[in-house]
Design a protein around this motif. Structure first.
Motif, PDB file in Angstrom:
ATOM      1  N   UNK A 121       7.504   2.887 -35.886  1.00 17.10           N
ATOM      2  CA  UNK A 121       6.152   2.334 -35.755  1.00 17.10           C
ATOM      3  C   UNK A 121       5.764   1.551 -37.015  1.00 17.10           C
ATOM      4  N   UNK A 122       6.413   1.854 -38.144  1.00 19.48           N
ATOM      5  CA  UNK A 122       6.157   1.132 -39.392  1.00 19.48           C
ATOM      6  C   UNK A 122       7.162   0.002 -39.564  1.00 19.48           C
ATOM      7  N   UNK A 123       8.411   0.273 -39.215  1.00 18.41           N
ATOM      8  CA  UNK A 123       9.491  -0.710 -39.327  1.00 18.41           C
ATOM      9  C   UNK A 123      10.061  -0.984 -37.934  1.00 18.41           C
ATOM     10  N   UNK A 124       9.491  -1.942 -37.210  1.00 19.77           N
ATOM     11  CA  UNK A 124       9.947  -2.205 -35.835  1.00 19.77           C
ATOM     12  C   UNK A 124      11.436  -2.497 -35.725  1.00 19.77           C
ATOM     13  N   UNK A 125      12.081  -2.943 -36.795  1.00 19.62           N
ATOM     14  CA  UNK A 125      13.519  -3.216 -36.747  1.00 19.62           C
ATOM     15  C   UNK A 125      14.305  -1.964 -36.391  1.00 19.62           C
TER      16      UNK A 125
END
Length: 181
Positions: A121-125
């Motif tokens: 949710x913070x780093x979509x990658x």
């Protein structure tokens, strides 16, 4: 080096009180592992960024890691944008981590699939790395993401976390910062 120091001293002036407060806090961090939170606010152009840059130089000279996240007007609606910068810097990731970086993140911080799913949710990658999709319970995911971030941040000794241009920070970053402070 002396010439550069003289030039910086000439350019950076008029903020002795503010710098003394921040330097004292950095000293407390280094000597006593005692942290704190500060907010620099003021009109545009009065020197907030100069204070942050000087604080970065001072912290790095003291052997303290400096982690920076910035708010941008164009990214104000991008969830966790400012926080993702800070997290990537803390964990040694690029802003769009490769699969190898994600594997290293998992190994270095002993993260499981649920941890990575929460961080997505913070780093979509992380969603592109064959990580299970997070559940639909947003509050649970935010709490789990905060726990995983704390797990990562707790392994960093002597670090200063700075958010610059906070007025442009997205609301999700603010919520996560409140959970972590």
């Amino acid at each position: 080096r002396r010439k550069v120091d003289e030039m910086v001293t000439q350019i950076f002036c008029g903020r002795k009180k503010e710098m003394a407060t921040l330097r004292e806090a950095v000293e407390q961090l280094r000597n006593n592992s005692k942290g704190g939170a500060f907010i620099l606010e003021g009109l545009a152009g009065i020197g907030k960024s100069a204070i942050v840059q000087q604080l970065q130089r001072d912290a790095e000279e003291m052997g303290i890691r400096f982690l920076l996240g910035s708010g941008f007007a164009i990214e104000k609606e991008t969830p966790f944008y400012a926080f993702s910068q800070l997290l990537c810097s803390a964990a040694g990731l690029s802003l769009s981590p490769t699969y190898g970086e994600i594997l290293a993140l998992r190994h270095n911080y002993k993260l499981d699939e649920d941890d990575l799913a929460a961080l997505a949710m913070i780093l979509p990658a992380l969603n592109r790395a064959d990580v299970s999709a997070p559940s639909t319970d947003g509050q649970h995911n935010e709490a789990r993401a905060a726990q995983v971030c704390l797990k990562i941040f707790n392994q960093i000794e002597n670090a200063v976390f700075v958010f610059e241009d906070a007025h442009w920070i997205d609301s999700q970053t603010w919520v996560l910062m409140q959970m972590l402070l």
